[in-house]
Design a protein around this motif. Structure first.
Motif, PDB file in Angstrom:
ATOM      1  N   SER A 169      -5.943   3.046   1.486  1.00  0.00           N
ATOM      2  CA  SER A 169      -4.948   4.106   1.720  1.00  0.00           C
ATOM      3  C   SER A 169      -5.623   5.464   1.902  1.00  0.00           C
ATOM      4  N   ILE A 185       0.854  -1.183   0.000  1.00  0.00           N
ATOM      5  CA  ILE A 185       0.000   0.000   0.000  1.00  0.00           C
ATOM      6  C   ILE A 185       0.890   1.232   0.000  1.00  0.00           C
ATOM      7  N   LYS A 211       2.181   5.023   0.284  1.00  0.00           N
ATOM      8  CA  LYS A 211       1.784   6.141   1.126  1.00  0.00           C
ATOM      9  C   LYS A 211       1.838   7.459   0.365  1.00  0.00           C
ATOM     10  N   LYS A 245      -6.193  -0.754  -3.106  1.00  0.00           N
ATOM     11  CA  LYS A 245      -5.151   0.103  -2.515  1.00  0.00           C
ATOM     12  C   LYS A 245      -5.684   1.505  -2.240  1.00  0.00           C
TER      13      LYS A 245
END
Length: 745
Positions: A77, A35, A37, A73
């Motif tokens: 996120s 994932i 950032k 994702k």
């Protein structure tokens, strides 16, 4: 291209679902997904390109697992809101692109196909998008109560493609144009319209808007209504009512089948309501006008298929008030048919035809009730009311029914099978149940039953008793008490006579006696009597001594006018012996000629001790059958030596007035009125004794209700009997209120 038939789409859906559910349950796989950032621009661009390809139906070189992971994702996120916002823009833009592919000028069928192709493309793209973004759809959007991807895509398709005024009008016009072509006999592709209907309904159900109702269903029904009204006006001017109904049923079935093929199931009932209203309800004033000879003709001519059609059209979810109008017309018509048949039988003076007409009518109406009217509860009531009205249409029907029972239960009745006998007996009992004046019927029936019993012309004791049991089951034990007592008298008489003959074996002739209870056996001329032949005096005294010796305190009164004798006569001209069976009066007149060649009327009066009127009637009868010759100049009679008969055994009829003559009818009428007065008195006293104080109107209503089981109560007669009971001091008026009666204990 249909989404359900595309193997590529099925594969995509299956792969995405497997990835999603595996990712949800397998933590090790989830850890393999990195994932990021950083920002989400890469994944969003990757998904945007995929969505654009979906709307282009380009499924090559797409990595569905990567697409699913990209969507996942973004959600985990914390970019789910951005993904959802961007997705809305992608869908909106692609819907606008689709809208540009609508061809501006095109004939209706091609236009409908064009719209269907665009819908298939949009639906396919939306479905695949839902599958690759299934985590967004089922987790992120659901928890936040946001519009799902599918609903969002359908809304954009509705807003951009369907709600365009030109497009909506073109779709509605194209659909109606195709339907009108088919009504005119042209062949069309029904699938085009069905597909459009299904498409618009799906959009309507998903978005909650009334696109299907407003732009497909309502215009279709409006066109159908106008078309049906035009057709009905034309058919009603060209065809008879039965032919119109036949054609209307075909057209209604055709329209129902067409709506089933073109529209969605939710529209079926509305379409049926429309065609029922257009073909039947709006034309009911014309169909069921005052002159409904067409329906009478159908019933009279046994055109039962047409009758069934009329019922089907008026019973299949027609408005209650319209069906009630049909039922009322049917009742009026059936009553009229029954009254005509009864009036015809009355005009012919035939009680046999009268009851046969009722039996045939009852069988016909009941058959129609079962087969044509499907035992509809409302029509069941109508048939019952009609038959009750017909059975009580004329007072003479009670008398005719009693005669028909007499005909059926007599040994002289034509030989019929047991099944036919049971069928007729059941039919007569059904008529009896509907008779209101049961006391009038009982009076006639008892008199005819008495004649059968005394003349020994019963078909069988079992048949007689079976009918009495049916009467008892319907009206109670009190109604048949006299009939059962009469049957008992005959049995007791036979036993007493057998015992007497066993004790007196040397009688010079056969001897048979009926011992009848006084008051049970009603005869019109019970007071008429005559002398007994001297040959019988000894036997009479012997029987009296025998009977009164067994039964102390009883009294025997001999009724010679109801007795019969068997005589043997020889006539010189024919040199033939005849065996005569005659009633006592006629037999005594004939026996007088054993001593005299010529007998005057005055001599016969002295010998027979009979009233002059009765004697003259007997002499007239014997002269009419040519047994006696009337010497008018000397007012005397002599035996006809030239008498001849085709049969050796001759039965001489009674000279008394027959039951069907006016005198007998008047006697019964007087007796019947007296019995009714007694019943009214007993009923009034019973009500007053139970309540002590009763208002005038309440007393009359309750008495009429209680008496209705025996005869149709006459309000005027009830009032007269109230006055009689006041005079007899059974009841009195209240001093404070003259409408209130008080029972006098």
């Amino acid at each position: 291209m249909c989404i359900r038939d595309s193997p590529n789409i099925c594969d995509i859906r299956s792969v995405c679902q497997i990835i999603y559910y595996t990712a949800s349950m397998d933590a090790s796989l989830m850890r393999q997904i990195k994932i990021p950032k950083s920002d989400s621009s890469k994944e969003l661009e990757f998904l945007k390109e995929a969505v654009d390809k979906f709307f282009q139906l380009d499924f090559k070189n797409l990595r569905y697992q990567d697409l699913f992971q990209a969507g996942y994702k973004l959600v985990v996120s914390q970019h789910g809101d951005k993904l959802y916002s961007e997705l809305g823009e992608w869908l909106y833009v692609n819907m606008q692109i689709l809208a540009t592919r609508i061809r501006p000028v095109e004939e209706p069928v091609a236009f409908l196909k064009n719209i269907k192709e665009l819908w298939t493309t949009a639906n396919t793209a939306i479905t695949i998008t839902c599958q690759i973004l299934i985590y967004l759809d089922t987790q992120y959007l659901k928890k936040r109560n946001l519009v799902s991807i599918k609903d969002l895509g359908y809304k954009y398709f509705s807003d951009i493609v369907m709600k365009n005024a030109k497009n909506v009008k073109r779709i509605t016009g194209a659909v109606l144009n195709e339907v009108e072509k088919e009504r005119d006999g042209e062949l069309i592709n029904r699938n085009n319209i069905k597909n459009i209907s299904e498409m618009i309904l799906n959009i309507s159900e998903t978005t909650g808007e009334k696109i299907y109702n407003d732009h497909i269903e309502a215009p279709y029904i409006s066109q159908l209504r106008e078309s049906s009204e035009v057709i009905c006006r034309k058919l009603l001017t060209e065809l008879s009512v039965p032919s119109f109904l036949e054609e209307a049923e075909k057209l209604m079935a055709r329209e129902a089948e067409r709506a089933k093929e073109l529209l969605m199931p939710i529209s079926q009932e509305k379409v049926l309501e429309c065609i029922r209203a257009a073909f039947i309800e709006s034309n009911t004033p014309t169909i069921l006008a005052n002159d409904v000879n067409w329906l009478e003709t159908l019933i009279q001519q046994n055109r039962l298929d047409d009758v069934s059609r009329v019922y089907r059209l008026y019973s299949n979810k027609i408005r209650p008030e319209i069906f009630a109008q049909f039922v009322g017309t049917l009742q009026h018509l059936l009553v009229g048919i029954g009254e005509k048949q009864i009036q015809q039988a009355i005009a012919e003076h035939s009680w046999l035809k009268m009851i046969d007409a009722i039996l045939v009518l009852s069988a016909k109406y009941n058959s129609m009730l079962n087969d044509q009217f499907q035992r509809n509860p409302e029509i069941v009531k109508v048939i019952h009311k009609v038959l009750v009205h017909v059975v009580n249409f004329d007072e003479s029907i009670c008398k005719a029914l009693a005669f028909y029972f007499n005909h059926l239960l007599s040994e002289s009745a034509p030989q019929i099978s047991e099944a036919e006998y049971d069928h007729r007996a059941d039919g007569l009992l059904e008529i009896f149940k509907r008779v209101r004046a049961k006391d009038s019927f009982s009076t006639y029936y008892v008199q005819l039953m008495a004649k059968r019993l005394l003349a020994k012309t019963l078909k069988s004791d079992d048949s007689e008793r079976a009918v009495i049991r049916k009467f008892k089951a319907e009206c109670g034990i009190q109604y048949t008490l006299k009939m059962e007592s009469m049957m008992k008298d005959v049995v007791v008489s036979h036993d007493e006579c057998t015992e007497f003959l066993d004790a007196h074996e040397n009688l010079p002739f056969q001897f048979d006696i009926f011992i009848l209870t006084n008051g049970l056996w009603s005869f019109a001329n019970l007071s008429v009597n005559c002398a007994m032949p001297p040959q019988l005096e000894g036997v009479r005294k012997s029987f009296e001594n025998f009977y009164l010796g067994k039964h102390k305190g009883r009294k025997l009164v001999w009724r010679m006018n109801k007795s019969t004798l068997e005589l043997v006569g020889s006539f010189a001209a024919s040199n033939q012996r005849y065996f005569f069976t005659a009633y006592m009066m006629e037999a005594m007149i004939l026996l007088a000629f054993n001593e005299f060649e010529e007998v005057s009327v005055e001599q016969l009066k002295d010998m027979l001790k009979a009233p002059c009127e009765v004697l003259e009637r007997s002499l007239t009868l014997l002269s009419k059958i040519k047994l006696l010759l009337h010497l008018k100049d000397r007012n005397s009679y002599t035996l006809n030596a030239q008498y001849r008969s085709r049969t050796i055994k001759v039965r001489i009829p009674s000279s008394e007035k027959a039951l069907g003559d006016n005198e007998g009818a008047e006697g019964i009428s007087v007796e019947l009125r007296r019995e009714r007065e007694q019943k009214i008195d007993a009923t009034l006293v019973k009500i007053m004794k139970g309540r002590h104080q009763v208002l005038h109107n309440t007393l009359i209503e309750d008495a009429a209700k209680m008496l209705s089981a025996s005869f149709p109560p006459d309000t005027g007669l009830i009032k007269l009997r109230i006055e009689y009971l006041i005079e007899a001091e059974y009841i009195k008026r209240s001093p404070s209120d003259r409408k209130l009666y008080i029972y006098c204990a």
